[in-house]
Design a protein around this motif. Structure first.
Motif, short mmCIF file in Angstrom:
data_model
loop_
_atom_site.label_atom_id
_atom_site.label_comp_id
_atom_site.label_asym_id
_atom_site.label_seq_id
_atom_site.Cartn_x
_atom_site.Cartn_y
_atom_site.Cartn_z
N GLU A 37 72.74 39.80 104.96
CA GLU A 37 73.15 40.53 106.17
C GLU A 37 73.40 39.50 107.26
O GLU A 37 72.53 39.24 108.10
N LEU A 38 74.58 38.88 107.20
CA LEU A 38 74.87 37.75 108.09
C LEU A 38 76.31 37.84 108.56
O LEU A 38 77.17 38.38 107.86
N PRO A 39 76.60 37.22 109.71
CA PRO A 39 78.00 37.15 110.13
C PRO A 39 78.75 36.14 109.26
O PRO A 39 78.16 35.16 108.80
N PRO A 40 80.07 36.35 109.01
CA PRO A 40 80.83 35.44 108.15
C PRO A 40 80.76 33.98 108.62
O PRO A 40 80.84 33.05 107.81
N SER A 41 80.59 33.76 109.94
CA SER A 41 80.62 32.38 110.46
C SER A 41 79.52 31.51 109.84
O SER A 41 79.64 30.29 109.77
N ILE A 42 78.46 32.13 109.36
CA ILE A 42 77.30 31.38 108.90
C ILE A 42 77.47 30.87 107.47
O ILE A 42 76.72 30.00 107.01
N SER A 67 83.02 43.23 110.52
CA SER A 67 81.67 43.82 110.61
C SER A 67 80.62 42.94 109.91
O SER A 67 79.42 43.19 110.05
N GLY A 68 81.06 41.97 109.13
CA GLY A 68 80.07 41.09 108.48
C GLY A 68 80.46 40.77 107.04
O GLY A 68 81.56 41.11 106.60
N VAL A 69 79.54 40.13 106.35
CA VAL A 69 79.78 39.74 104.95
C VAL A 69 79.49 40.96 104.07
O VAL A 69 78.40 41.53 104.15
#
Ligand code: BTN
Length: 333
Positions: A143-148, A200-202
């Motif tokens: 549950e992480l943003p794609p940037s990470i 919205s995220g990964v």
């Protein structure tokens, strides 16, 4: 039942490997007594096997990546639960991506004995003959943003290196940014991370790991650039045990990374193994290339490249080549 029979029954129960202490704990015996009983059983003709660092189990042991064989050694909570095995598949990454699309849970590991269309980074192919290597892809649902996700290749490179270093005999591993595993400058393994994400995220991520394990005959175009664990040490490795150790290291690293909320715990271990540090390199990008000197990693896993004009450039994706900057390096590994 006499004590020897109770030990045998326990080992036969689920074919799992156990330490002396674990066997003793289950049967209320102390560890030296368990060792004596195991020795008695061995002398009596039972196929008692000891795997260093793992404990005791019953033979025969098969070097085939069936789920049951990997489970014998697996001590993870999430990763490798479940394992999907195929004798042959186009690419474990492609299969893992399509299983993930249809809802396969976090932690699923797809393993194959052979890939007919194994894929590498930068659109390359990955040589994947039957019976000798490890091809494993993990479905991850962080549950992480794609940037990470630029950090993940670094985390997994350290985990995979540690898994190879703990084998018997151990393999010395160098890392070439971002996540090539090398031995004496030749490629032992690689990692291909792919993801489905939106603003919205990964949605999910697939991390595919290929390790050259017992391969001793290399295709002609790999002879100069690749190696295997067997070629590196002269040893022979049990692939299901290696797969279990790899899953365990990946899980430990994954949890440490999520717990820390940064690459901090991995920067030191990654740098210790980095083969690029302080060297003049060329980074092939799509398109073009950049020349410079490798100066560590940024906090998000980018390669820090010192350019001719003295400035630092952070590179997020590309293929690093050591050596004379004018020479093109082979494109397949
Ligand atoms: C690289 O180019 O270094 C990455 C190679 C990754 C190969 C592995 S093998 C298992 C998984 N399935 C694939 O098709 N590729 C990855």
């Amino acid at each position: 039942m006499e004590q020897r029979q109770r030990v045998l029954a326990l080992l036969a129960e689920d074919q799992v490997f156990r330490t002396l202490e674990e066997i003793g704990g289950s049967l209320e015996l102390n560890a030296p007594r368990v060792r004596e009983l195991l020795e008695d059983l061995r002398l009596g003709g039972e196929r008692i096997l000891e795997i260093p660092g793992r404990g005791f189990g019953l033979g025969p042991v098969a070097d085939i990546l069936f789920e049951k064989e990997i489970q014998r050694y697996l001590r993870t909570r999430q990763l490798g639960r479940p394992i999907v095995f195929r004798h042959e598949v186009s690419s474990t990454n492609s299969l893992a991506m399509s299983l993930a699309e249809s809802g396969q849970p976090h932690g699923t590991a797809v393993v194959a004995d052979r890939q007919t269309g194994g894929r590498g980074r930068m659109g390359r192919s990955w040589a994947s003959p039957a019976g000798v290597n490890l091809y494993l892809s993990l479905v991850l649902r962080p549950e992480l943003p794609p940037s990470i996700v630029t950090e993940i290749p670094i985390v997994f490179a350290v985990a995979a290196a540690r898994a190879l270093e703990r084998q018997d005999p151990p393999v010395r591993v160098g890392i070439k940014w971002p996540n090539d595993l090398l031995h004496d400058g030749r490629k032992l393994g690689g990692i291909l991370c792919e993801m489905r994400a939106s603003s919205s995220g990964v949605h999910f991520l697939v991390a595919g790991i290929g390790i050259n394990v017992n391969m001793v005959v290399l295709e002609e175009d790999l002879a100069e650039t690749a190696t295997s664990m067997a070629l590196a040490t002269g040893g022979t490795y049990l692939r299901p045990l290696l797969a279990a150790d790899l899953l365990e290291e990946l899980e430990t690293s994954w949890e440490a990374w999520l717990g820390a909320g940064s690459l901090e715990p991995f920067l030191g271990p990654w740098m210790e193994r980095s083969v690029l540090e302080g060297r003049r390199i060329r980074v092939a990008m799509q398109p073009g290339f950049l020349d410079g000197t490798a100066e560590g990693l940024s906090a998000s896993g980018a390669l820090r490249l010192r350019l001719e004009d003295g400035s630092i450039r952070e590179v997020y994706s590309g293929d690093a080549h050591i050596g004379p900057l004018s020479r093109e390096m082979p494109q397949r590994s």
